[in-house]
Every structure is written in C-alpha cells, then in structure tokens.
Design an enzyme around this catalytic site. Structure first.
Site, PDB file in Angstrom:
ATOM      1  N   HIS A   7       0.829  -1.212   0.000  1.00 26.18           N
ATOM      2  CA  HIS A   7       0.000   0.000   0.000  1.00 26.18           C
ATOM      3  C   HIS A   7       0.858   1.255   0.000  1.00 26.18           C
ATOM      4  O   HIS A   7       1.628   1.491   0.937  1.00 26.18           O
ATOM      5  CB  HIS A   7      -0.891  -0.029   1.247  1.00 26.18           C
ATOM      6  CG  HIS A   7      -1.863   1.090   1.345  1.00 26.18           C
ATOM      7  ND1 HIS A   7      -1.900   1.944   2.426  1.00 26.18           N
ATOM      8  CD2 HIS A   7      -2.853   1.489   0.511  1.00 26.18           C
ATOM      9  CE1 HIS A   7      -2.870   2.816   2.254  1.00 26.18           C
ATOM     10  NE2 HIS A   7      -3.463   2.569   1.094  1.00 26.18           N
ATOM     11  N   ARG A   8       0.755   2.017  -1.080  1.00 26.24           N
ATOM     12  CA  ARG A   8       1.580   3.223  -1.273  1.00 26.24           C
ATOM     13  C   ARG A   8       3.061   2.865  -1.164  1.00 26.24           C
ATOM     14  O   ARG A   8       3.890   3.637  -0.665  1.00 26.24           O
ATOM     15  CB  ARG A   8       1.215   4.322  -0.279  1.00 26.24           C
ATOM     16  CG  ARG A   8      -0.262   4.677  -0.283  1.00 26.24           C
ATOM     17  CD  ARG A   8      -0.618   5.742   0.740  1.00 26.24           C
ATOM     18  NE  ARG A   8      -2.051   5.761   0.998  1.00 26.24           N
ATOM     19  CZ  ARG A   8      -2.639   6.442   1.960  1.00 26.24           C
ATOM     20  NH1 ARG A   8      -1.927   7.201   2.773  1.00 26.24           N
ATOM     21  NH2 ARG A   8      -3.957   6.387   2.137  1.00 26.24           N
ATOM     22  N   GLU A  34       0.536  -0.713  -4.726  1.00 23.35           N
ATOM     23  CA  GLU A  34      -0.621   0.179  -4.863  1.00 23.35           C
ATOM     24  C   GLU A  34      -0.121   1.600  -4.702  1.00 23.35           C
ATOM     25  O   GLU A  34       0.710   1.880  -3.827  1.00 23.35           O
ATOM     26  CB  GLU A  34      -1.670  -0.140  -3.787  1.00 23.35           C
ATOM     27  CG  GLU A  34      -2.969   0.641  -3.899  1.00 23.35           C
ATOM     28  CD  GLU A  34      -2.966   1.981  -3.170  1.00 23.35           C
ATOM     29  OE1 GLU A  34      -3.928   2.746  -3.337  1.00 23.35           O
ATOM     30  OE2 GLU A  34      -1.979   2.271  -2.438  1.00 23.35           O
ATOM     31  N   ASP A  36      -1.178   6.116  -5.672  1.00 24.87           N
ATOM     32  CA  ASP A  36      -2.233   7.086  -5.965  1.00 24.87           C
ATOM     33  C   ASP A  36      -1.718   8.133  -6.941  1.00 24.87           C
ATOM     34  O   ASP A  36      -0.573   8.588  -6.816  1.00 24.87           O
ATOM     35  CB  ASP A  36      -2.662   7.801  -4.673  1.00 24.87           C
ATOM     36  CG  ASP A  36      -2.968   6.822  -3.556  1.00 24.87           C
ATOM     37  OD1 ASP A  36      -4.082   6.283  -3.545  1.00 24.87           O
ATOM     38  OD2 ASP A  36      -2.088   6.605  -2.699  1.00 24.87           O
ATOM     39  N   HIS A  49      -1.034  10.875  -2.431  1.00 27.90           N
ATOM     40  CA  HIS A  49      -2.356  10.471  -1.964  1.00 27.90           C
ATOM     41  C   HIS A  49      -3.279  11.663  -1.708  1.00 27.90           C
ATOM     42  O   HIS A  49      -4.389  11.735  -2.223  1.00 27.90           O
ATOM     43  CB  HIS A  49      -2.248   9.634  -0.685  1.00 27.90           C
ATOM     44  CG  HIS A  49      -3.573   9.219  -0.127  1.00 27.90           C
ATOM     45  ND1 HIS A  49      -4.276  10.002   0.778  1.00 27.90           N
ATOM     46  CD2 HIS A  49      -4.332   8.131  -0.362  1.00 27.90           C
ATOM     47  CE1 HIS A  49      -5.412   9.398   1.074  1.00 27.90           C
ATOM     48  NE2 HIS A  49      -5.473   8.259   0.397  1.00 27.90           N
ATOM     49  N   GLU A 109      -4.493   4.012  -8.270  1.00 29.82           N
ATOM     50  CA  GLU A 109      -5.752   4.596  -7.827  1.00 29.82           C
ATOM     51  C   GLU A 109      -5.860   6.035  -8.314  1.00 29.82           C
ATOM     52  O   GLU A 109      -4.988   6.864  -8.045  1.00 29.82           O
ATOM     53  CB  GLU A 109      -5.851   4.567  -6.293  1.00 29.82           C
ATOM     54  CG  GLU A 109      -7.155   5.187  -5.792  1.00 29.82           C
ATOM     55  CD  GLU A 109      -7.263   5.248  -4.280  1.00 29.82           C
ATOM     56  OE1 GLU A 109      -8.089   6.036  -3.783  1.00 29.82           O
ATOM     57  OE2 GLU A 109      -6.513   4.523  -3.591  1.00 29.82           O
ATOM     58  N   LYS A 111      -7.041   9.631  -8.084  1.00 26.65           N
ATOM     59  CA  LYS A 111      -7.491  10.582  -7.078  1.00 26.65           C
ATOM     60  C   LYS A 111      -8.145  11.771  -7.791  1.00 26.65           C
ATOM     61  O   LYS A 111      -7.494  12.767  -8.122  1.00 26.65           O
ATOM     62  CB  LYS A 111      -6.314  11.038  -6.213  1.00 26.65           C
ATOM     63  CG  LYS A 111      -5.842   9.990  -5.219  1.00 26.65           C
ATOM     64  CD  LYS A 111      -6.916   9.689  -4.200  1.00 26.65           C
ATOM     65  CE  LYS A 111      -6.451   8.709  -3.142  1.00 26.65           C
ATOM     66  NZ  LYS A 111      -7.529   8.404  -2.186  1.00 26.65           N
ATOM     67  N   ASP A 229       0.225  -1.984   4.473  1.00 28.67           N
ATOM     68  CA  ASP A 229       1.357  -1.073   4.667  1.00 28.67           C
ATOM     69  C   ASP A 229       2.637  -1.825   5.010  1.00 28.67           C
ATOM     70  O   ASP A 229       3.721  -1.239   4.984  1.00 28.67           O
ATOM     71  CB  ASP A 229       1.064  -0.102   5.819  1.00 28.67           C
ATOM     72  CG  ASP A 229      -0.031   0.894   5.494  1.00 28.67           C
ATOM     73  OD1 ASP A 229      -0.156   1.276   4.317  1.00 28.67           O
ATOM     74  OD2 ASP A 229      -0.768   1.288   6.425  1.00 28.67           O
TER      75      ASP A 229
END
Length: 243
Positions: A7-8, A34, A36, A49, A109, A111, A229
């Site tokens: 995640h990120r 993943e 953003d 993000h 993702e 945004k 994370d």
C-alpha cells in the site's frame, strides 16, 4: 495463493508513495504495488495520496495549485520517522520507467472527484500504453465514474471499484461496470461475501490490512490479494502459514 500488494509502497516502513517505498516493496518480494495519482497545476501525473502536500512533505498547499518544479523541491520524507528519509515526490512516468524493469503488478488509484473531467485517466492510460504495461496494471478509484471511463477508453486494462461501506451483491455491481475485481475495506468483506464474489468470477482484494488476525482471516478465505502497509511482515506471515 493470496498476493501481497504494498500500500503506497511499503508505507509502514518508508515514506509513502515514494521510490524508496516502492523499491522496498520490490526488495521484500511483494507481489504488487498500490499507489495514488493526481494532476499537478501544469498537468503532470504525480504520485501523491492527499489533495494537499501538508501531511507528507515539508511544503504546504494543494497539488492542483503547484507546478511539477515546485513539487520537486519538497521532501516527501519530511514527516516520516522524524524526517530521517529524503525523497522526492515521483511522477508516474518516473515510477513506470523503474516498474517496467520488475515483474510486479501495479494498482493505480485515481485521485479525482470529477464526474466529467477525466484528463488524469487519459494521461495515465497514455503512459501505460506507451510502455506496453497494460497486462500488469489495475485501475481503482472511489470515483467509479473514473474507472468506468477508463474501461471505455482502455478495456484491456483491469478495473476495480474501491469502497468503504458494505455493498449488496458486489459481484453484480462489478459486472455491471465491467470491473474484474472489487477492492473493499477489509471490514466490509465477511467470508460469505468473499466466497460468493469469487464464485461469480470477480476477484477480491481488501485494503488496508495491517493486523495479523485479519491477515489470518483473509488468507484462510483465500482472497486474491490483500493491500497492506507492511508487505514484508504480511509475506513472512503468509509463508509461515504454508509450512
């Protein structure tokens, strides 16, 4: 086997959405990343993000009001672990140049809150097509208009709606918008929903799963992937369960 998506990047150990975090995810053998994306003032696709830079950098202001040059002067590691990291805010094209040298999958993702301006989506698709990475990309967003638009423009790239509250029969919704997966909050996906969704050919990838008890539950349910994370810890835990 349940895949581990970072995640990120490895956001629990390195500054989120930076090349440091992405390279750490690769080092610990995560299956995917993943991240953003949003647009800068001068129309570049940047990896960040929040709509503002305040939380994660040493700067202030909205991303949409800052140029790429201005964003590049900021330290994206300034607020992480007492500022011991120094990292730039990466552009999507910079990330993709590195990403194409790996074997990872990437969940991008969008945004954006707009229901009619999809410049971010179009530019992202253009980068991916230029680098011939279509088969290794998943598009997701809480803005489902954006991923429906993405499917219409690039049906060869997988899409997945993000959502935080429970959906009734999410496999029906996913098929209606031509998505091949759902990305629910981990609290919104009990075992029965996971199994039923998968029975209908829709993948399930819950976010953001950081606790061992939830890893265990989701591994037992055989979700297609979980987004965390802490990819190294999750991968180690998954490997221990296989012994």
């Amino acid at each position: 086997m349940t895949h581990i998506f970072a995640h990120r990047g490895s956001a629990g150990t390195h500054p989120e959405n930076t090349m440091l975090a992405f390279k750490e995810a690769a080092r610990v053998k995560a299956d995917g990343i993943e991240l953003d994306v949003r647009l800068t003032k001068d129309g570049e696709v940047v990896i960040l993000h929040d709509d503002k830079v305040d939380r994660t950098t040493d700067g202030t202001g909205f991303v949409k009001d800052l140029t790429t040059k201005e964003l590049k002067t900021l330290n994206a590691g300034a607020k992480f672990k007492d500022g011991k990291f120094r990292a730039e805010i990466p552009l999507l094209k910079e990330f993709l140049e590195w990403f194409k040298t790996t074997e990872l999958v990437c969940n991008i993702e969008f945004k954006t809150r707009s229901l009619k301006n999809f410049e971010l989506v179009r530019k992202t698709i253009a980068f991916i097509r230029d680098m011939k990475l279509e088969e290794r990309i998943i598009f997701s967003s809480f803005n489902h208009f954006a991923i429906v638009y993405a499917y219409r423009v690039a049906p060869e790239i997988e899409t997945a709606p993000l959502y935080s509250e429970g959906l009734f029969n999410p496999w029906i919704y996913a098929k209606a918008i031509r998505a091949k997966a759902i990305h629910p909050n981990f609290r919104s996906c009990p075992k029965e929903l996971i199994l039923k969704t998968q029975e209908h050919g829709i993948k399930v990838r819950p976010y953001t799963v950081n606790e061992k008890n939830e890893w265990l539950r989701l591994f037992k349910c055989k979700v297609d992937a979980l987004i965390t994370d802490f990819p190294e810890k999750a991968r180690t835990f998954r490997d221990e369960l296989k012994r």
